[in-house]
Structures are given as C-alpha cells and as structure tokens.
Write an enzyme that holds these catalytic residues in place. Structure first.
Site, PDB file in Angstrom:
ATOM      1  N   ASN A   1       0.844  -1.202   0.000  1.00 46.41           N
ATOM      2  CA  ASN A   1       0.000   0.000   0.000  1.00 46.41           C
ATOM      3  C   ASN A   1       0.875   1.245   0.000  1.00 46.41           C
ATOM      4  OD1 ASN A   1       0.477   0.861   2.842  1.00 46.41           O
ATOM      5  ND2 ASN A   1      -0.438  -1.138   3.269  1.00 46.41           N
ATOM      6  N   ARG A   2       0.258   2.397   0.021  1.00 44.41           N
ATOM      7  CA  ARG A   2       0.962   3.661  -0.199  1.00 44.41           C
ATOM      8  C   ARG A   2       1.602   4.267   1.053  1.00 44.41           C
ATOM      9  NH1 ARG A   2       0.175   5.477  -5.215  1.00 44.41           N
ATOM     10  NH2 ARG A   2      -1.665   4.756  -6.350  1.00 44.41           N
TER      11      ARG A   2
END
Ligand code: C5P
Length: 223
Positions: free
Chosen positions: A30-31
C-alpha cells in the site's frame, strides 16, 4: 523544547505498510511511507521514552536512540512482533497501514504467465489493534490511526470503540497535504465517546507532538 515527559515509559510504535507475498518476486502493498510513524518514534525518543519501533519496509532510516528496531514484512509478522512485546508497554501507537487481506496461497516459485488470468483469493489478516484492545491492561494507552476517504468522524468513533483504543488519529487521505507520502498531515483525534479534537494542517513532527501531549495527559489520568 526540553519536555522529557515520557521518561521511564515504554512506548511501542508501528510504522509503514506491510507486504503480503504472492510468490518470491511479487507482493501486495500500500501507499504508506512510514513518515508519520517515524515522526512519532523520533518525538517519543526526544521526550525520554524507551521506544520500540516495529516497521514495515520503508525508505527511512530508523531514528537514533531507539531501544529496539524490528523490521517486518507481512501483517502476521507484525502481529507477532507487537503482541509478544505488548504486555510490558505503557503506550502502543499503531500508525502502520496493515494489509487487511493476504493471499490464501503463496507460490513457492515465481508464477509464470500462462494463457489464462491469475485469480487471487485473499483472506483477512488479524486485526492487531483489535487484539491489543481486547488484551489492554489498566493504565496502558492504546492509539490507533484511521486513513479514510469519507465519513471520517462517524467511522472514527465506532472504530475507537470496536478496537478498544483510547483515541483514533483520523486523517482524510483524499485531501491534499494529508496522509500517505506527505510531510504534513491534517488530523482529528476521535475518542470512543464521540468527542473530537481537530488540528489544522501541521508537519508530521508537530502532529506527533500533539499526539504525545494527549497521551501524556491520559497516562496522568490513569495514575
Ligand atoms: O480498520 P482500519 O484498518 O481503518 O483501522 C486502522 C487502525 O487499525 C490502524 O491503527 C492500524 O494500524 C490498525 N490495524 C491493525 N491490524 C489490521 C488492520 C488495521 O492493527 N489488520
């Protein structure tokens, strides 16, 4: 600024995202940049805490002065590292973006591209914060994060109650200057009873200082 109000306190912080492998060369991630969690660890060391940082893979150097630095990849590894150390901690902050799901099967060898599609089956990961909440001992302060894109306040209070957190630091990751990768964050503290404290856009270091001001207040109330 010489606040040493975490002296003698054991503080565990999780940071960064997790990686859930699909095969030896691929993963779901994820970011999360880890910046908020690392800012929290830096601030906790500055204030005299004995700080354990449990981190997913990030491009940041661990802050100097940590009592322990543990690097993990998968959510289950993070759960093991956190839950084994949790009983002795005074403060636990879950700033990590833990993957909610992991692949059911992890291929031992690289999956070749054949003719057909690759259909993934994902299963739920343990919710580390909820487990910590269920096991929380009196006097321990537990703080969660919530990255939302909508219904921030309603979701936050419900989340704090459901997971047993003393408060949730909520940020709207769809807003500019807030959330993933940014050096700034605009957050609201949300308490289980629905009370909120909203902060303007601040640097992540300033957000970390506000979070520990709140935590120190809660630690004082417990004594
Ligand atoms: O439910 P949601 O993922 O929005 O909750 C976010 C909070 O819960 C964060 O503090 C995060 O670190 C924690 N969490 C966790 N384990 C999970 C998922 C989220 O500890 N599997």
């Amino acid at each position: 600024e010489g606040k040493r109000d975490l002296t003698g306190r054991k503080v565990l912080i999780t940071a960064g995202g997790t990686r859930e492998p699909l095969d030896p060369v691929r993963f779901i991630a994820n970011r999360s940049s880890g910046k908020m969690g690392y800012a929290l660890a830096t601030e906790a060391v500055r204030r005299g805490g004995q700080v354990v940082l449990v981190s997913g893979p990030v491009e940041l150097a661990p802050p100097p002065g940590l009592a322990e630095f543990i690097r993990v990849e998968r959510a289950e590894e993070m759960a093991e590292a956190v839950l084994s150390r949790a009983p002795e901690m005074d403060v636990i902050i879950k700033a990590a973006a833990v993957a909610d799901f992991r692949p059911v099967q992890v291929a031992e060898q690289k999956v070749k591209k054949g003719d057909g599609d690759w259909v993934l089956h994902l299963q739920k990961n343990p919710d580390i914060l909820a487990i910590l909440g269920a096991r929380k001992r009196p006097g321990q302060v537990l703080v969660g994060f919530a990255a939302e894109t909508h219904d921030l306040l309603a979701n936050g209070a419900e989340k704090a109650r459901r997971k047993g957190a003393d408060f949730i630091v909520a940020n709207d990751v769809s807003r500019p200057g807030s959330g993933f990768g940014s050096d700034t964050n605009e957050v609201t503290f949300i308490f289980p009873d629905g009370a909120t404290i909203s902060w303007p856009l601040l640097s992540k270091q300033e957000v970390a200082a506000r979070i520990f001001d709140q935590i120190v207040q809660l630690l004082g109330e417990e004594e």
